[in-house]
Write an enzyme that holds these catalytic residues in place. Sequence first.
Site, mmCIF file in Angstrom:
data_model
loop_
_atom_site.group_PDB
_atom_site.id
_atom_site.type_symbol
_atom_site.label_atom_id
_atom_site.label_comp_id
_atom_site.label_asym_id
_atom_site.label_seq_id
_atom_site.Cartn_x
_atom_site.Cartn_y
_atom_site.Cartn_z
ATOM 1 N N TYR A 61 0.814 -1.217 0.000
ATOM 2 C CA TYR A 61 0.000 0.000 0.000
ATOM 3 C C TYR A 61 0.852 1.272 0.000
ATOM 4 O O TYR A 61 0.330 2.367 -0.228
ATOM 5 C CB TYR A 61 -0.927 0.043 1.219
ATOM 6 N N HIS A 117 1.238 -11.754 2.270
ATOM 7 C CA HIS A 117 0.124 -11.095 1.587
ATOM 8 C C HIS A 117 -0.590 -12.018 0.606
ATOM 9 O O HIS A 117 -1.815 -11.968 0.470
ATOM 10 C CB HIS A 117 0.644 -9.855 0.865
#
Length: 329
Positions: A61, A117
């Site tokens: 992000y 992730h």
Amino acid sequence: MESPPRVCETTFPLNNGMALPAVGLGTWQGTNNSKDNDNLKNSIIHALHTGYRLIDTAQYYHVEPVVGEAVRASGIPRGEITVITKFWGEWHHDPEAALQRSLDALGLDYIDIFLMHWPCAATPDGKPLGITEQPTFVETWKMMEKCVGWRCRAIGVSNFSQKTLDVLLAEATIVPAVNQVELHAFNPNLNLVPYCQAKGIQVMSWSTMGGGAEFATRASEILTHPLFKRIASSHGCSAGVVSLSWAVQRGITVIPKSISLARIEDNIALVTLDQAEMEELNNAHRDICQLRIANHIQGLRYEVHGHATILGWTAQDFGWEDDEGNWLT
């Protein structure tokens, strides 16, 4: 004098003895400019002052420094806040280095929960690796297990299915504390959630309110379809809160993202749905549409040998579908 907003105080026990709040704040914003970062910082501080005690972020992000700054500036004791971050595929070969990278970016002494992730790895320069190429997610997990300690309180996974968890658990010394997956009324994971719960793995949901409509247009119907609006009207809440409440009543942690201060307050004030409403929402993927938002996110799509994949893997590799295309999760 206005009464303070209602706050969801529900927590779920993790398999390492920690307690995870049922509602947290997501921090993906798709941009990384100073104005948006200032808005994100302010939204995190407001969320913490409103009663949130869980902040979810990720290296991908590109906002970990903003998250860490907000946590420090909030005035809330660090020990009261659960911070989760995730590392991307190019770090599968060295999770310990990835952990230090996140600690340095966050400017925090420790991370509460550190997640892989995606199960798929990449080369150090970002080229996706296939399911049989090394490091496998099992090899990466074994390296992650060595990270657990004072700098990393717990470890977990993201975007894992029953298939990939079966393979992992057969080799793991530490059972993942968390599995964070795409989960919403059009992709409810009615099989995966009880599977994880039986294994002592807490499910976290991303895109619970259909976040990702910029990639998959029909995702917006989770906020606009008459079914959700009718249930919302009967409870005097937003359609988004209906979806969040549905997930939490199933024992799932949610991490809605918003920079709207009013919506941040709204998202933590859950309602109690009755059994008929829960069933309607459980069946929305059959009655309205079935949708996997991840399939539409351009940054995840790679063509391998002429075939579309997600980060180099097929839906069958992930365990999302069988060879006939039937959804399994």
